[in-house]
Design a protein around this motif. Structure first.
Motif, PDB file in Angstrom:
ATOM      1  N   PRO B  30       0.807  -1.223   0.000  1.00 28.80           N
ATOM      2  CA  PRO B  30       0.000   0.000   0.000  1.00 28.80           C
ATOM      3  C   PRO B  30       0.842   1.276   0.000  1.00 28.80           C
ATOM      4  O   PRO B  30       2.036   1.258   0.266  1.00 28.80           O
ATOM      5  CB  PRO B  30      -0.809  -0.106   1.294  1.00 28.80           C
ATOM      6  CG  PRO B  30      -0.021  -0.991   2.172  1.00 28.80           C
ATOM      7  CD  PRO B  30       0.763  -1.918   1.296  1.00 28.80           C
ATOM      8  N   GLY B  32       2.658   4.497   0.893  1.00 33.86           N
ATOM      9  CA  GLY B  32       3.366   4.889   2.099  1.00 33.86           C
ATOM     10  C   GLY B  32       4.313   3.826   2.630  1.00 33.86           C
ATOM     11  O   GLY B  32       5.154   4.118   3.468  1.00 33.86           O
ATOM     12  N   VAL B  33       4.158   2.615   2.160  1.00 30.49           N
ATOM     13  CA  VAL B  33       5.079   1.561   2.581  1.00 30.49           C
ATOM     14  C   VAL B  33       6.020   1.288   1.423  1.00 30.49           C
ATOM     15  O   VAL B  33       5.580   1.020   0.317  1.00 30.49           O
ATOM     16  CB  VAL B  33       4.316   0.277   2.960  1.00 30.49           C
ATOM     17  CG1 VAL B  33       5.299  -0.835   3.331  1.00 30.49           C
ATOM     18  CG2 VAL B  33       3.368   0.550   4.103  1.00 30.49           C
ATOM     19  N   GLN B 103       9.597  -1.126   7.566  1.00 25.03           N
ATOM     20  CA  GLN B 103       8.572  -0.109   7.312  1.00 25.03           C
ATOM     21  C   GLN B 103       7.472  -0.282   8.336  1.00 25.03           C
ATOM     22  O   GLN B 103       7.139  -1.407   8.713  1.00 25.03           O
ATOM     23  CB  GLN B 103       7.991  -0.322   5.913  1.00 25.03           C
ATOM     24  CG  GLN B 103       9.015  -0.252   4.813  1.00 25.03           C
ATOM     25  CD  GLN B 103       9.389   1.181   4.469  1.00 25.03           C
ATOM     26  OE1 GLN B 103       8.535   1.965   4.091  1.00 25.03           O
ATOM     27  NE2 GLN B 103      10.658   1.511   4.624  1.00 25.03           N
ATOM     28  N   PHE B 104       6.903   0.850   8.758  1.00 23.77           N
ATOM     29  CA  PHE B 104       5.849   0.756   9.773  1.00 23.77           C
ATOM     30  C   PHE B 104       4.593   1.477   9.350  1.00 23.77           C
ATOM     31  O   PHE B 104       4.436   2.665   9.557  1.00 23.77           O
ATOM     32  CB  PHE B 104       6.353   1.298  11.113  1.00 23.77           C
ATOM     33  CG  PHE B 104       7.400   0.432  11.705  1.00 23.77           C
ATOM     34  CD1 PHE B 104       7.055  -0.628  12.522  1.00 23.77           C
ATOM     35  CD2 PHE B 104       8.733   0.638  11.412  1.00 23.77           C
ATOM     36  CE1 PHE B 104       8.022  -1.461  13.042  1.00 23.77           C
ATOM     37  CE2 PHE B 104       9.704  -0.188  11.933  1.00 23.77           C
ATOM     38  CZ  PHE B 104       9.355  -1.241  12.748  1.00 23.77           C
ATOM     39  N   PRO B 105       3.705   0.755   8.732  1.00 24.05           N
ATOM     40  CA  PRO B 105       2.447   1.397   8.370  1.00 24.05           C
ATOM     41  C   PRO B 105       1.665   1.699   9.633  1.00 24.05           C
ATOM     42  O   PRO B 105       1.487   0.835  10.502  1.00 24.05           O
ATOM     43  CB  PRO B 105       1.748   0.344   7.523  1.00 24.05           C
ATOM     44  CG  PRO B 105       2.389  -0.946   7.882  1.00 24.05           C
ATOM     45  CD  PRO B 105       3.743  -0.665   8.424  1.00 24.05           C
ATOM     46  N   ASN B 106       1.260   2.911   9.728  1.00 25.26           N
ATOM     47  CA  ASN B 106       0.487   3.331  10.886  1.00 25.26           C
ATOM     48  C   ASN B 106      -0.901   2.713  10.798  1.00 25.26           C
ATOM     49  O   ASN B 106      -1.390   2.425   9.749  1.00 25.26           O
ATOM     50  CB  ASN B 106       0.389   4.855  10.843  1.00 25.26           C
ATOM     51  CG  ASN B 106      -0.052   5.410  12.154  1.00 25.26           C
ATOM     52  OD1 ASN B 106      -0.376   4.662  13.079  1.00 25.26           O
ATOM     53  ND2 ASN B 106      -0.061   6.715  12.247  1.00 25.26           N
ATOM     54  N   GLY B 107      -1.529   2.493  11.906  1.00 26.81           N
ATOM     55  CA  GLY B 107      -2.851   1.927  11.785  1.00 26.81           C
ATOM     56  C   GLY B 107      -3.568   1.784  13.095  1.00 26.81           C
ATOM     57  O   GLY B 107      -2.997   2.079  14.150  1.00 26.81           O
ATOM     58  N   LYS B 116       2.374  -3.213  12.572  1.00 27.57           N
ATOM     59  CA  LYS B 116       3.328  -4.302  12.394  1.00 27.57           C
ATOM     60  C   LYS B 116       4.408  -3.909  11.399  1.00 27.57           C
ATOM     61  O   LYS B 116       4.147  -3.212  10.440  1.00 27.57           O
ATOM     62  CB  LYS B 116       2.596  -5.520  11.838  1.00 27.57           C
ATOM     63  CG  LYS B 116       1.446  -5.973  12.683  1.00 27.57           C
ATOM     64  CD  LYS B 116       1.929  -6.794  13.831  1.00 27.57           C
ATOM     65  CE  LYS B 116       0.734  -7.299  14.627  1.00 27.57           C
ATOM     66  NZ  LYS B 116       1.158  -8.122  15.753  1.00 27.57           N
ATOM     67  N   ASP B 118       6.797  -4.187   8.333  1.00 29.00           N
ATOM     68  CA  ASP B 118       6.720  -4.790   7.013  1.00 29.00           C
ATOM     69  C   ASP B 118       8.028  -4.512   6.289  1.00 29.00           C
ATOM     70  O   ASP B 118       8.615  -3.448   6.454  1.00 29.00           O
ATOM     71  CB  ASP B 118       5.566  -4.150   6.219  1.00 29.00           C
ATOM     72  CG  ASP B 118       5.381  -4.819   4.878  1.00 29.00           C
ATOM     73  OD1 ASP B 118       5.011  -6.003   4.869  1.00 29.00           O
ATOM     74  OD2 ASP B 118       5.621  -4.170   3.838  1.00 29.00           O
TER      75      ASP B 118
END
Lengths: 75, 202, 968
Positions: B30, B32-33, B103-107, B116, B118
């Motif tokens: 997605p 941003g990652v 990478q750290f997708p915010n959520g 988590k 990635d």
């Protein structure tokens, strides 16, 4: 935690280490501080495509890797 | 099989970002990652060079060393993977990694603002059933299990980015360097092996 | 132990989240400014974004719950639709969904490689930002309508205009993104509508190349191929940023470099191509001719020219040499700003490392002197004896995926398919092929005069609307415009374009991504605009021609998405509405699609092209032969493109045109044009005899001994017709059936193909004759290419010395200004001191709506920017990353991010041209049809570009105009 998974994973590692002992130095640093806590993963040849045939998988990978050398087609 | 490695030939990388979109496409990563990125130095001036960077799948991986939940493991060929079910999104691996690969997708996660971790999987999926929906959703494609190499390298526009067994990759690169008749383009060559030769010497 | 979270989020919500995130990101992150200069690139993306826990929001790909290893997939072979390199793509389709994209290692063109655009084409299978159904502008807002209503309303409105103002009152803008069959069908469609007012992207891309190069030696196309560059020993790029515009070509180029070829880049910008070069030369924009003459000065001074080649194969060089020798090193430096030693170095590298090749793109073509620029390049290559030589040639990289094909057989205002022109004889030729009566077609036109008169060009359609009716060379002004696969923001003078849009009676946009046109129109209009959803090339099938003239066949990957229809289906639907449906598809089978629409069969259309296009050898590429090539890609050699063994043995990949004769004659295609070292039946050739046999008492035919290998006539000879065949005693080698068709005909109009067969197969000669190339193009405004300053020049002193042309009265139906305007703005550089130039980014293509709607690409380039030199930035107090205004002499102002960089020299501002969706500082989001706005929007550079057109082809000047910058 799935102990059976872990056991089979360990078995695979033992086997791999055992085999590398026959020739090369082990390439992968064995990990001291932590032991992997997660789920076990299957080997890339354990699937319908390669049907567990590691040699076939290695051959496929080797060919694919060599395929990146465009000099093979432009001599 | 030996060690799986990426190698980016800075003399060929043209910063076209083909590797980046190939990764996005293959793994539906997605916005941003960025599992892979192209980094350029000396942008716009002589000496401009670009390098495609992702997880280097280190032999002695710092992320693995620091992970408090021990969620990392080495898959076949030394590919560094992790179990997302175990990851707490602490970001320690990001501090440890010299390449900024994690990478750290915010959520809407219970674990702070990070989510988590990635990262690049060398297109080797993760600890779920190979080819399953779960594996794809969490880790992306498992090309290795199909006998294929990571999409980024396979689609590289100039074959700058190479992937695969380190010995085979070195062979390809060595062959190129020999043809060029000089070694100084290899990344870090000058630092490692001494003074710059005369520009344009062939 | 952690609880496992559900990884399942419904498809639509994932999509929503992703696109809303995209919108937010679009406003907050500037990759170029931040990422590249911070050195913190890797870390940047790891910081906050607005995404859900589940990382992989893959509703589309993961639609099936089956295991990805389970099989049951179909692989469709297609070709990337972005640039002219022609990279093959294997699309993996499962249950009608395009689930994966695999590299085609077998392709001799790209060997599996892709740039950012090519690696992301699967996104076309998502198409979230596309136009999904027909829409109509009602009270300033776009509303959904049915196809039936759309066809009826649009049809009625256009018919009414035709009734009231004649067929020339409607302007049809076709597309280089249509496949060959569609673009050919559109030319036929427009002819049956009754006008030559049609055009496509080639006008503003390589029209000057096509005209200039064809007039030099026969065909206006890339002479060699990307692959053939591997044989080059030196490569000169002028006005080409291949690393961004044609990234996969670098695979071959860097390969050549790796094997010792010298790579030289001449450009006002230190481009990414320059970063890979051995030698970079910074030139003042718009001074190409002085630089090339400067090189030739050294070449002649040092005796590096190829005397024998010039003597045998070049006409009129003495006159050109006189001009060249006036360009002394001091003068060259004065005009171009390049020190003598650099010019000398480039000349020496090109002369001493042969074969050497040249590459040019928009940097040469998009100038008021574009036609002369490209001829100067041809002359350079002729003097060095590099044309018709493997590793040499003029490698002209075209733009769109099928711009070459659309130029060859598509909607051109000055020609019928195959460069036949518009003379009565050409019309009769095509009328026969189409199986319709010539008189009927004539009756469709306003008059015979309008039928043989070139139409208005796409670069000037706005003047067709706005210009005083007394001054235009047709009855009515334009009242309707149909944008059929073309962006509006790629044409200059955008500020005036919206005025033209406002004045029109009707606007129709047929496109998968019509939004730039839609938003510009909605900004100034309340009604009279229709948007029709066209399918992309992945939702249909057919052939496309890459830059190297190779044809490739695309298979249909998926069914048309939403309510979209393939362009040829829409053409037929309108043809029926207009009353010429039967004539349009006389030789074409119709099939019903899933919704019951009639779809003309593409193979049949290609067969019709094959039956008529003898001039450029589009006759041998039958659908069957093309499909066979696509299946056997691996048998073709990567350097020569020739198949070694297998079913295509001896043929060149994609049967690069000319592929003469019928498919049965089995011509292998022509990999390198004019190559006398090969037999004509092995793709050899020579320069074309297209300009008579003598000029001012001097023979134009090639000298003895310079014919193609094995030709029975080892001398210069004219083009073949029935008379010459009879004279030579070859006539009786035709069959009786062939004789019947060939009587009274020439090699271009003989529908039997007999003349080509006998001449080539039996006698090894070239049907178009064997002549010299013309260094002197006497039919052009400047027979010897002359330096003329751009209309908006930063150097008044140079304008004094090198003024532009005189104004023209009726030029492509319009009055066209040169000298009067240049004089008026001669001193405008005092107010607007900086050169404004534009170019491409690797992530986007063309007007950019399509690529800016692709999240995988949009993320990489999130804001419109301008590159400005630190000196110019500091003079204005602008800092890197600031918003600034770029204002041109039209007073149009663009609000863009400043990218302060030495990539451009002091005095030059560079802007990428792929953006649209902002208008002089305002986001146009509210004017877009709902759900069809691209993710990334920004100022279109062409909102601010100025007046200026090539003196032969009406190419727009985009590369040299003026501007000033201010902090915003």
């Amino acid at each position: 935690m799935n102990t059976r998974g872990l056991m089979s994973m360990l078995a695979a590692v033992v086997l791999a280490v055992g085999l590398t002992g026959c020739g090369e130095q082990p390439q992968v640093v064995s990990y001291e501080q932590g032991k992997y806590q997660g789920k076990a993963d299957s080997q890339p040849w354990d699937n319908p495509v390669f049907k567990g045939d590691k040699a076939a998988w290695e051959l496929a990978m080797k060919n694919r890797t060599r395929g990146q050398n465009e000099y093979n087609r432009t001599q | 099989m030996g060690r799986m490695k990426f190698l980016c030939d800075a003399e060929r990388c043209i910063e076209c970002n083909g590797c980046v979109t190939a990764c996005k496409n293959e793994n539906e990563v997605p916005w941003g990652v960025n599992r892979r990125r192209v980094v350029t130095i000396n942008d716009g001036v002589p000496g401009e060079r670009s390098m495609s960077v992702a997880c280097m799948h280190c032999s002695d991986a710092p992320c693995m060393a620091v992970c408090p939940t021990n969620c990392f493991y080495k898959a076949e060929g030394g590919v560094v993977l992790h179990d997302k079910d175990l990851c707490i999104g602490c970001g320690y691996c990001f501090y440890a990694c010299p390449f900024g690969a994690p990478q750290f997708p915010n959520g809407p996660s219970a674990f702070g603002e990070r989510g988590k971790m990635d990262k690049c999987t060398f297109c080797a999926g993760g600890p779920e059933e190979t080819g399953s929906k779960e594996e794809y959703a969490k880790y992306g494609s498992n090309r290795l299990a199909e006998g294929k190499l990571p999409a980024c390298a396979e689609m590289c526009s100039t074959k700058a980015l190479l992937a695969g067994d380190s010995a085979a990759v070195s062979d390809i690169f060595r062959d190129r360097v020999l043809r060029r008749g000089k070694g100084l383009e290899a990344w870090g060559w000058m630092t490692a092996y001494g003074a710059e030769q005369k520009e344009g010497a062939k | 132990m952690l609880t496992r979270k559900s990884a399942v989020v419904s498809g639509s919500s994932t999509r929503r989240l992703r696109s809303s995130a995209a919108r937010i990101m679009g406003k907050t992150m500037d990759r170029r400014a931040f990422l590249k200069h911070s050195g913190l690139g890797m870390g940047a993306g790891a910081i906050a974004t607005q995404l859900p826990y589940n990382l992989i929001g893959s509703a589309e790909a993961a639609e099936s719950t089956e295991n990805r290893m389970a099989g049951g997939e179909e692989v469709k072979r297609t070709v990337c639709t972005h640039c002219s390199v022609g990279c093959a793509v294997d699309a993996v389709v499962k249950n009608g969904v395009w689930v994966r994209q695999e590299p085609v290692f077998d392709s001799p063109i790209n060997l599996g490689a892709h740039c950012a655009k090519g690696a992301s084409v699967r996104e076309h299978g998502h198409g979230e930002h596309r136009l999904k159904y027909p829409m109509k502008l009602v009270d300033g807002k776009y509303q959904k309508i049915s196809w039936e209503q759309a066809l009826n309303e649009v049809g009625d409105r256009l018919l009414k205009i035709r009734e009231e103002s004649g067929p020339d009152a409607v302007y049809w803008i076709g597309s280089s993104k249509h496949n060959n069959e569609q673009s050919y069908l559109l030319r036929k469609f427009v002819s049956f509508w009754g006008t030559n007012n049609c055009d496509h992207q080639a006008r503003i891309c390589h029209s000057t190349t096509v005209a200039g190069v064809a007039n030099t030696w026969g065909y206006g196309a890339m002479t060699n191929s990307y692959n053939d560059m591997q044989f080059a020993k030196a490569m000169l790029f002028i006005g080409s940023n291949a690393a961004e515009a044609h990234p996969v070509s670098l695979l071959h180029i860097l390969h050549a470099k790796e094997n010792g070829a010298r790579m030289i880049v001449v450009d006002p910008r230190f481009t990414r191509t320059a970063a890979k070069a051995d030698h970079y030369v910074r030139i003042r924009s718009g001074t190409d001719i002085p630089f090339i003459w400067g090189m030739l000065y050294h070449i002649f001074k040092n005796g590096w020219e190829d005397t024998k080649y010039i003597n045998d194969r070049v006409f009129g060089l003495e006159k050109v040499k006189e001009e060249i020798m006036t360009w002394t090193p001091e003068k060259v430096t004065e005009v171009t700003g390049i020190p003598e030693e650099q010019v000398f170095k480039v000349a020496e590298a090109m002369a001493k490392n042969k074969p050497s090749t040249v590459v040019w793109c928009m940097g040469q073509t998009q100038h008021t002197v574009g036609n002369a620029n490209v001829r100067a390049m041809c002359i350079l290559q002729l003097v060095l004896g590099n044309v018709g030589v493997s590793g040499g040639g003029t490698n002209i990289f075209r733009g769109h995926d099928n711009v070459q094909g659309a130029t060859d057989v598509g909607p051109n205002p000055d020609s019928l398919p195959g460069y036949y022109g518009l003379a009565a004889g050409s019309w009769k030729h095509w009328a026969t092929v189409w199986g319709v009566d010539y008189e009927w077609i004539k009756g469709r036109y306003a008059s015979e005069a309008m039928m043989t008169k070139s139409g208005i060009t796409v670069s000037r359609w706005i003047d067709g609307v706005l210009e005083n009716n007394e001054l235009i060379d047709q009855d009515s002004n334009l009242r309707a415009v149909v944008y059929w696969g073309h962006a509006p923001n790629s044409q200059t003078r955008g500020a005036e374009m919206v005025e033209a849009m406002k004045k029109l009676d009707t606007m129709v946009v047929i496109d998968p991504y019509p939004s730039a046109t839609a938003s510009m129109a909605a900004m100034v209009r309340k009604d009279g605009v229709y948007l029709l959803p066209a399918a992309t090339q992945f939702e249909t099938y057919g052939s496309c021609t890459a830059s190297n003239r190779s044809l490739q066949w695309r298979e249909k990957v998926i069914e048309p998405l939403f309510e979209s229809k393939p362009d040829h289906t829409i053409m037929y639907a309108f043809a029926r509405k207009f009353g010429f449906g039967d004539e349009l598809v006389k030789n074409v089978k119709l099939t019903k699609d899933k919704q019951g629409w009639d779809e003309p069969e593409i193979e049949d259309i290609l067969r019709e092209i094959n039956r008529g296009t003898w001039t450029i050898g589009y006759t041998g590429q039958s659908p069957e032969r093309l499909k066979l090539h696509m299946k056997n890609m691996h048998t073709f050699d990567v350097k020569t493109l020739k198949a070694v063994g297998g079913p295509c043995d001896g043929e060149y990949f994609g049967l690069p045109w000319p592929c003469f004769g019928t498919a049965e004659m089995k011509h292998p295609g022509t990999p390198n044009l004019y190559d006398t070292s090969k037999h004509v039946m092995d793709g050899g050739g020579n320069f074309r005899a297209n300009f008579g046999v003598e000029r001012d008492g001097v023979s134009l035919l090639a000298a003895d001994g310079s014919a193609s290998k094995g030709a029975d006539l080892q001398m210069g000879y004219p083009e073949f017709d029935h008379v010459l065949l009879k004279k030579l005693g070859w006539w009786d080698e035709l069959t009786d059936a062939e004789k019947a068709l060939a009587e009274g005909k020439n090699w271009k109009t003989d529908l039997s193909g007999g003349i080509q067969r006998v001449v080539m197969k039996n006698h090894g000669c070239h049907p178009f004759g064997n002549a010299k190339a013309r260094a002197l193009v006497w039919n052009f405004p400047d027979p010897v290419p002359l330096h003329r300053e751009p209309i908006y020049s930063p150097r008044p002193d140079m304008v004094e010395k090198y003024p532009t042309h005189a104004d023209k009265m009726a030029f492509w139906r319009l009055p066209t200004l040169y000298k009067s305007l240049q004089d008026k703005v001669k001193d405008i550089s005092r107010e607007y001191p900086l050169i404004m130039t534009s170019g491409r980014l690797v992530e986007y293509e063309g007007g950019g709506e399509e690529t800016r709607s692709n999240p995988w690409l949009a993320e990489l380039q999130q804001e419109m920017f301008a590159e400005v030199n630190p000196k110019d930035a500091n003079d204005q107090g602008i800092r890197n990353g600031d918003y600034m205004w770029v204002e041109s002499p039209t007073k149009a102002k663009l609000k863009v991010r400043a990218q302060v960089t030495e990539r451009v020299g002091a005095g030059t501002v560079f802007l990428p041209f792929h953006f649209s969706g902002w208008w002089q500082g305002e986001d146009m989001l509210k004017y877009y049809p709902e759900g069809a706005a691209p993710i990334v929007r920004g100022e279109a550079v062409n909102t601010a570009t100025t007046y200026g057109y090539d003196s032969v082809t009406m190419m727009q000047e985009t590369k040299t105009t003026l501007c000033r910058v201010m902090k915003a």
